[in-house]
Scaffold this motif. Sequence first.
Motif, mmCIF file in Angstrom:
data_model
loop_
_atom_site.group_PDB
_atom_site.id
_atom_site.type_symbol
_atom_site.label_atom_id
_atom_site.label_comp_id
_atom_site.label_asym_id
_atom_site.label_seq_id
_atom_site.Cartn_x
_atom_site.Cartn_y
_atom_site.Cartn_z
ATOM 1 N N THR A 70 0.821 -1.214 0.000
ATOM 2 C CA THR A 70 0.000 0.000 0.000
ATOM 3 C C THR A 70 0.854 1.263 0.000
ATOM 4 O O THR A 70 2.038 1.228 0.313
ATOM 5 C CB THR A 70 -0.904 0.045 1.244
ATOM 6 O OG1 THR A 70 -0.080 0.068 2.429
ATOM 7 C CG2 THR A 70 -1.831 -1.158 1.298
ATOM 8 N N ILE A 71 0.216 2.368 -0.333
ATOM 9 C CA ILE A 71 0.781 3.708 -0.162
ATOM 10 C C ILE A 71 -0.215 4.525 0.644
ATOM 11 O O ILE A 71 -1.389 4.617 0.274
ATOM 12 C CB ILE A 71 1.047 4.405 -1.509
ATOM 13 C CG1 ILE A 71 2.099 3.659 -2.325
ATOM 14 C CG2 ILE A 71 1.509 5.850 -1.281
ATOM 15 C CD1 ILE A 71 2.339 4.279 -3.699
ATOM 16 N N ASP A 72 0.241 5.085 1.749
ATOM 17 C CA ASP A 72 -0.614 5.890 2.622
ATOM 18 C C ASP A 72 -1.892 5.152 2.991
ATOM 19 O O ASP A 72 -2.985 5.727 3.051
ATOM 20 C CB ASP A 72 -0.945 7.230 1.944
ATOM 21 C CG ASP A 72 0.299 8.048 1.614
ATOM 22 O OD1 ASP A 72 1.306 7.902 2.332
ATOM 23 O OD2 ASP A 72 0.264 8.811 0.629
ATOM 24 N N GLY A 73 -1.763 3.837 3.200
ATOM 25 C CA GLY A 73 -2.878 3.042 3.658
ATOM 26 C C GLY A 73 -3.823 2.535 2.597
ATOM 27 O O GLY A 73 -4.807 1.857 2.907
ATOM 28 N N ARG A 74 -3.579 2.821 1.345
ATOM 29 C CA ARG A 74 -4.476 2.349 0.279
ATOM 30 C C ARG A 74 -3.691 1.497 -0.705
ATOM 31 O O ARG A 74 -2.485 1.633 -0.855
ATOM 32 C CB ARG A 74 -5.119 3.532 -0.453
ATOM 33 C CG ARG A 74 -4.120 4.482 -1.062
ATOM 34 C CD ARG A 74 -4.770 5.615 -1.840
ATOM 35 N NE ARG A 74 -3.780 6.539 -2.371
ATOM 36 C CZ ARG A 74 -3.037 6.303 -3.440
ATOM 37 N NH1 ARG A 74 -3.179 5.163 -4.099
ATOM 38 N NH2 ARG A 74 -2.165 7.190 -3.867
ATOM 39 N N SER A 75 -4.402 0.595 -1.379
ATOM 40 C CA SER A 75 -3.768 -0.283 -2.355
ATOM 41 C C SER A 75 -3.082 0.540 -3.440
ATOM 42 O O SER A 75 -3.601 1.568 -3.878
ATOM 43 C CB SER A 75 -4.821 -1.201 -2.977
ATOM 44 O OG SER A 75 -4.239 -2.074 -3.912
ATOM 45 N N ALA A 76 -1.905 0.072 -3.874
ATOM 46 C CA ALA A 76 -1.115 0.856 -4.824
ATOM 47 C C ALA A 76 -0.792 0.042 -6.066
ATOM 48 O O ALA A 76 -0.526 -1.153 -5.993
ATOM 49 C CB ALA A 76 0.186 1.313 -4.163
#
Length: 333
Positions: A70-76
């Motif tokens: 993830t990036i910043d808590g979201r899927s990337a």
Amino acid sequence: MTISVGELFDKCGLRFDGVARWDEKVPLNEPGIYAIASTSDLNDSIGLMTSYRPSQQAFDLLKATCPSVTIDGRSATTDELADRIGDFWIPQSAILYIGLAGTSVQTRVDQFYRTRIGQRAPHSGGWWLKTLSGLEDLYVHYAAANDPAAMESLMLRTFAAAVPPSIRRALHDHDHVAPFANVKVAGGNKRHGLGGYKIILRKAGQNELAAEARHVVTPSIAEIRPIANLRKSGPETTDHRALIESQVITQKDRANSNLRIPARSKFALPANDGFLDVTFRGQTQKVRWRVNGSRSGTIGLGKTIMRSIGNTNESIWLRVDGTSVLVEETTAG
């Protein structure tokens, strides 16, 4: 322009011992320091890799190995991951990573070579290097050091001081400045926002993915098979117990007799304070476990064990099943 390898070694009082091309054996079999650069020239401060060139294969492998990154808590996506890591690239800098070896530079660098992207062991530090296209064109400069940990800190500070303010301000995190692939820096880790980028083997039935390839010179994604189908050795061997990593062991830890367990690893241990049955080198004893809220938990192994466990400035592996804990001899790097 920042600082060359030769100037960095000179300013830190290091005697240069040699340079090896990436994936070549480093002959220095004693404690020391190594700097990975995009040039073999000690006086070249810019190097031959003037911009961040991500490897699509590397990011595809990372996503296959760690699908929940993830990036910043979201899927990337792979493109988003490359963009975020690329935001830490330092233009006009030949030096891409500075590392230490507490016992043998030769062994530590070989561990660096052998650790695939997404793996936690044997040496996952500096893994951003594995995202580069042209990894084979890098060079490992090395030198012996009496106190590698102190020398690494000095070199990181010296490097950061040489980064011009204009370049520093353009970085994603301009407060924690270090060579591109050094994520752990003085004052804390770089604020990169990445998560789930290393394998954590959990209970049976929750297979992770891995590749049967070395570094990022990888087969196609179609060739990547579930971990259960691979022959493995070392800390990633399939096991019914959870595999977790401790905090880096410091001299203070040894004096205080506690092994610290980071928040990310506490999922496998009891949620409340209590006792654990810890096995180390064939001997089992009941020891205190303290959760410590959101901070690192502590396992009270005692000074006798803490004086001999692992290597200073490195973390270790633990296998956990409820309140039973097996201490691995293998360091987590």
